[in-house]
Design an enzyme around this catalytic site. Structure first.
Site, short mmCIF file in Angstrom:
data_model
loop_
_atom_site.label_atom_id
_atom_site.label_comp_id
_atom_site.label_asym_id
_atom_site.label_seq_id
_atom_site.Cartn_x
_atom_site.Cartn_y
_atom_site.Cartn_z
N ILE A 97 0.88 -1.16 0.00
CA ILE A 97 0.00 0.00 0.00
C ILE A 97 0.92 1.21 0.00
O ILE A 97 1.64 1.46 0.96
CB ILE A 97 -1.01 0.00 1.18
N TYR A 98 0.95 1.90 -1.13
CA TYR A 98 1.86 3.03 -1.31
C TYR A 98 1.11 4.24 -1.82
O TYR A 98 0.21 4.12 -2.67
CB TYR A 98 2.97 2.70 -2.34
N ILE A 100 1.94 8.35 -3.24
CA ILE A 100 2.97 9.31 -3.61
C ILE A 100 3.06 10.35 -2.50
O ILE A 100 2.08 10.61 -1.79
CB ILE A 100 2.72 9.95 -4.99
N GLY A 107 -6.01 11.50 2.60
CA GLY A 107 -7.06 10.48 2.62
C GLY A 107 -6.90 9.35 1.63
O GLY A 107 -7.71 8.42 1.61
N ASN A 136 9.31 1.78 10.68
CA ASN A 136 8.34 2.63 9.99
C ASN A 136 7.16 2.88 10.94
O ASN A 136 6.07 2.36 10.74
CB ASN A 136 7.89 1.98 8.68
N TYR A 143 -1.71 1.25 10.44
CA TYR A 143 -2.33 -0.07 10.43
C TYR A 143 -3.08 -0.34 11.74
O TYR A 143 -4.17 -0.92 11.73
CB TYR A 143 -1.29 -1.16 10.17
N LYS A 145 -4.55 1.82 13.54
CA LYS A 145 -5.78 2.61 13.48
C LYS A 145 -6.91 1.81 12.81
O LYS A 145 -8.07 1.98 13.14
CB LYS A 145 -5.50 3.90 12.70
#
Length: 172
Positions: A97-98, A100, A107, A136, A143, A145
């Protein structure tokens, strides 16, 4: 208000996903790793030919997020068993899950996560899991959350550097 759209990617999006993979991974991790290790990893894992195979491979689902009609992030879900020899759960991995850099905090990550959880439920998965680098803390907090909890760890090879990933899972 930002306009976020998420689509299921097809093979025609492989080049865009490869480009985003290189950019987002580099932006996220280049300061904590050597140039040699980053170059080796990026040139082995996130090449256009490698991503073309992944995007079209059975058991992979790629989601693309657009922020105001501009590509802003992506997810790779893959049907992969939970890496726990005692688990028989029907699981799916949130393999990537990336976002930019310019989309972080707008969001996009949350929208991608919500869509990933929705797809996992539609596929009748019992568990969704992921690996995240132990250094990280922002991603780990993100995650958590969403209800992910640590259950194990494994080794991740970035270039020639052996690193530790925290494994997290969420029961659906």
């Amino acid at each position: 208000m930002e306009d976020i759209k998420i689509i299921i990617a097809s093979a025609e999006h492989a080049d865009l996903i490869a480009e985003m993979s290189q950019k987002t991974f580099y932006d996220s991790f280049h300061e904590q790793n050597t140039k040699e290790d980053m170059d080796k990893f990026l040139n082995e894992q996130f090449t256009i030919p490698a991503l073309r195979v992944e995007v079209g491979k059975e058991g992979n689902i790629f989601l693309l997020a657009y922020l105001n009609d501009v590509p802003a992030g992506y997810v790779r879900l893959r049907e992969e068993p939970l890496p726990d020899e005692n688990s028989s759960a029907n699981a799916i991995e949130l393999a990537r899950i990336y976002c930019i850099k310019e989309a972080i905090g707008k969001g996009v990550g949350s929208a991608l996560m919500k869509k990933s959880l929705s797809i996992a439920k539609e596929l009748n998965k019992e568990v969704i899991w992921l690996g995240v680098w132990e250094f990280n803390p922002t991603a780990i907090a993100f995650y958590k959350k969403f209800g992910f909890e640590q259950f194990s760890e494994h080794e991740f090879l970035l270039g020639n550097d052996r690193q530790r990933d925290v494994l997290m899972k969420k029961t659906l």
